[in-house]
Design a protein around this motif. Structure first.
Motif, PDB file in Angstrom:
ATOM      1  N   ARG A 159       0.825  -1.216   0.000  1.00 40.11           N
ATOM      2  CA  ARG A 159       0.000   0.000   0.000  1.00 40.11           C
ATOM      3  C   ARG A 159       0.861   1.269   0.000  1.00 40.11           C
ATOM      4  O   ARG A 159       0.494   2.275  -0.613  1.00 40.11           O
ATOM      5  CB  ARG A 159      -0.938  -0.012   1.196  1.00 40.11           C
ATOM      6  N   ASN A 160       2.012   1.236   0.690  1.00 36.63           N
ATOM      7  CA  ASN A 160       2.880   2.424   0.718  1.00 36.63           C
ATOM      8  C   ASN A 160       3.309   2.828  -0.682  1.00 36.63           C
ATOM      9  O   ASN A 160       3.306   4.016  -1.025  1.00 36.63           O
ATOM     10  CB  ASN A 160       4.136   2.157   1.556  1.00 36.63           C
ATOM     11  N   ILE A 161       3.675   1.853  -1.504  1.00 34.92           N
ATOM     12  CA  ILE A 161       4.143   2.135  -2.854  1.00 34.92           C
ATOM     13  C   ILE A 161       2.949   2.466  -3.756  1.00 34.92           C
ATOM     14  O   ILE A 161       3.006   3.387  -4.573  1.00 34.92           O
ATOM     15  CB  ILE A 161       4.927   0.935  -3.422  1.00 34.92           C
ATOM     16  N   ALA A 162       1.863   1.713  -3.598  1.00 32.09           N
ATOM     17  CA  ALA A 162       0.665   1.959  -4.405  1.00 32.09           C
ATOM     18  C   ALA A 162       0.099   3.350  -4.146  1.00 32.09           C
ATOM     19  O   ALA A 162      -0.370   4.012  -5.075  1.00 32.09           O
ATOM     20  CB  ALA A 162      -0.389   0.886  -4.124  1.00 32.09           C
ATOM     21  N   ASP A 163       0.154   3.813  -2.901  1.00 34.35           N
ATOM     22  CA  ASP A 163      -0.332   5.165  -2.586  1.00 34.35           C
ATOM     23  C   ASP A 163       0.454   6.223  -3.356  1.00 34.35           C
ATOM     24  O   ASP A 163      -0.114   7.175  -3.885  1.00 34.35           O
ATOM     25  CB  ASP A 163      -0.230   5.449  -1.083  1.00 34.35           C
TER      26      ASP A 163
END
Length: 192
Positions: A159-163
């Protein structure tokens, strides 16, 4: 409605980004290579794509795309003298593994060439909890050791990268191009 192509969206960061974009009402064309994900109501339709095969068909693409995200990857953590030449070439062809600096240079060159019509940015993550990184995080000791290596004392989540990718694809990132974003818990710039 925005229309995005995510190459390598069958697991990890690519899959998480596809889910987030679909949840926010965007159209997503997603590709897989080895394992086709089981479809459910929240995921896009998946198409087979081998990025290393010059003869692979891309007829599934729509006529217009608002963004492309390239997420294939591999983790090949052997010392140089233990890497077989074919492994090295395959890794290089997939993700320029021996020289991430080449990806950064390509990002800047493409951003310059395609401005102002197309923006190009790069996300450089550190260790992220995905299926690809599972061998590095498969025990409590490995998880703890990898967490403490990072200044923020944790490893990344998909999620950190996708955000960050979702932000860059959105209108909120419309004045950003040619940049390298180190979404890495401070690993690249802070000393522990």
């Amino acid at each position: 409605m925005s229309n995005y192509l995510i190459i390598g969206a069958s697991s990890g960061i690519g899959k998480k980004l596809a889910e987030q974009l679909v949840d926010s009402g965007r159209q997503v064309c997603a590709t897989y290579f080895k394992n086709k994900p089981e479809l459910n109501s929240g995921l896009p339709d998946y198409h087979y794509l081998n990025v290393l095969d010059e003869n692979t068909s891309i007829d599934f693409l729509s006529d217009s795309l608002d963004g492309v995200v390239y997420c294939p990857g591999s983790i090949n953590l052997r010392s140089f003298d233990r890497i077989k030449p074919t492994d090295f070439v395959n890794d290089f062809n997939l993700q320029v593994s021996a020289s991430k600096g080449a990806i950064e240079g390509l990002t800047r060159a493409l951003a310059s060439e395609f401005a102002p019509k197309i923006r190009v940015n790069c996300i450089a993550p550190s260790l992220t909890d995905t299926a690809m990184a599972a061998p590095l995080l498969n025990t409590d000791q490995k998880r703890e050791a990898n967490a403490v290596r990072h200044p923020l004392k944790k490893y990344g989540a998909a999620r950190n990268i996708a955000d960050m990718a979702e932000f860059l694809l959105s209108d909120k990132g419309s004045w950003i191009s040619g940049q390298i974003f180190h979404v890495d818990g401070g690993m690249s710039s802070l000393k522990v």
